[in-house]
Design an enzyme around this catalytic site. Structure first.
Site, mmCIF file in Angstrom:
data_model
loop_
_atom_site.group_PDB
_atom_site.id
_atom_site.type_symbol
_atom_site.label_atom_id
_atom_site.label_comp_id
_atom_site.label_asym_id
_atom_site.label_seq_id
_atom_site.Cartn_x
_atom_site.Cartn_y
_atom_site.Cartn_z
ATOM 1 N N ASP A 70 0.858 -1.181 0.000
ATOM 2 C CA ASP A 70 0.000 0.000 0.000
ATOM 3 C C ASP A 70 0.894 1.231 0.000
ATOM 4 O O ASP A 70 1.802 1.346 0.835
ATOM 5 C CB ASP A 70 -0.912 0.005 1.230
ATOM 6 C CG ASP A 70 -1.817 1.233 1.264
ATOM 7 O OD1 ASP A 70 -2.737 1.319 0.432
ATOM 8 O OD2 ASP A 70 -1.583 2.112 2.129
ATOM 9 N N GLU A 154 -1.358 -1.020 -5.940
ATOM 10 C CA GLU A 154 -2.517 -0.288 -6.429
ATOM 11 C C GLU A 154 -2.247 0.276 -7.825
ATOM 12 O O GLU A 154 -1.137 0.717 -8.115
ATOM 13 C CB GLU A 154 -2.835 0.871 -5.483
ATOM 14 C CG GLU A 154 -3.055 0.464 -4.039
ATOM 15 C CD GLU A 154 -2.891 1.644 -3.104
ATOM 16 O OE1 GLU A 154 -3.903 2.296 -2.812
ATOM 17 O OE2 GLU A 154 -1.753 1.909 -2.696
ATOM 18 N N ASP A 233 -3.075 1.119 6.708
ATOM 19 C CA ASP A 233 -2.307 0.771 5.510
ATOM 20 C C ASP A 233 -1.998 -0.724 5.450
ATOM 21 O O ASP A 233 -1.959 -1.316 4.363
ATOM 22 C CB ASP A 233 -1.006 1.582 5.471
ATOM 23 C CG ASP A 233 -1.263 3.074 5.326
ATOM 24 O OD1 ASP A 233 -2.356 3.439 4.855
ATOM 25 O OD2 ASP A 233 -0.370 3.870 5.680
#
Length: 245
Positions: A70, A154, A233
């Site tokens: 993350d 991501e 996170d």
């Protein structure tokens, strides 16, 4: 070689029609040097680039471990293992110096030697910040590629990074795009699998039970009715890994 030669244990560079120049190599030269390119940065610094042939291939350890990462604003990367890697506040720590340098430039008369010197000092400070960020990205990306066979992250675009005006500067300071670019070519070189997933709700969904637990950006701890309590996170990194698998 034509026009150049490394001397004295690679500490001096001889150029044709020029005196010997002291050089500081960032790493030992591998392979056979084919070409030498001299470049000058906007700040006035000079760089020499050696293009080498027959460079030995890097050997990476065999691994089947998988990780989700993350990308954050206070810590560059939080992994699904709960580890936090990297710094993101190089610009923030140097803002005072930047403002002072910019004001100094504004006070100088256009076209004067003083202004040119002030502009050069400002450019050097910007380069220093960029160098710090690039060095951190190299260290973090190399550590991830060496340790994991599957890396999930991501799928983030620059437009997404800058969409929120309250976090745009911090996102730019983190430099996620550069980190992901380093990860992409290093993963390809090492034969690792790099997977991009949709980041939608990865920080809101519980990684244990899958329930949606809405929370503002200021809330840094994920607390679910199922009893799961995790760093926000860390929870997002676990969800990213699940999506990739």
């Amino acid at each position: 070689p034509g026009g150049w030669k490394l001397l004295a244990e690679e500490k001096r560079l001889h150029l044709a029609k020029c005196s010997d120049i002291k050089v500081r190599l960032d790493r030992p030269i591998e392979g056979q040097i084919k070409t030498v390119t001299i470049k000058r940065a906007r700040s006035g610094r000079w760089f020499v680039c050696f293009s080498c042939d027959a460079v030995p291939a890097k050997v990476y350890p065999e691994t089947t471990s998988a990780v989700g990462i993350d990308l954050g604003l206070t810590t560059l990367v939080t992994t699904s293992d709960g580890e936090k890697l990297g710094d993101t506040r190089f610009l923030k720590r140097n803002l005072k110096r930047l403002r002072q340098a910019q004001r100094h430039v504004a006070r100088q008369k256009r076209g004067s030697n003083r202004r040119r010197k002030s502009v050069r000092n400002l450019a050097r400070l910007h380069e220093h910040i960029a160098d710090q960020r690039r060095d951190m990205h190299h260290k973090v990306s190399t550590a991830l590629v060496q340790r994991y066979g599957l890396i999930a992250h991501e799928s983030i675009t620059p437009a997404f990074m800058l969409a929120n005006p309250h976090t745009a500067r911090s996102a730019s300071d983190a430099g996620w795009s550069q980190l992901l670019g380093f990860l992409q070519w290093k993963s390809a070189e090492a034969g690792r699998n790099l997977v991009a997933v949709d980041p939608y709700n990865t920080s809101q969904v519980c990684s244990t039970c899958g329930a949606l637990v809405p929370k503002p950006l200021s809330q840094r701890t994920h607390i679910c009715p199922c009893g799961t309590v995790l760093d926000r996170d860390h929870n997002a990194a676990l969800n990213i890994l699940k999506l990739a698998q």
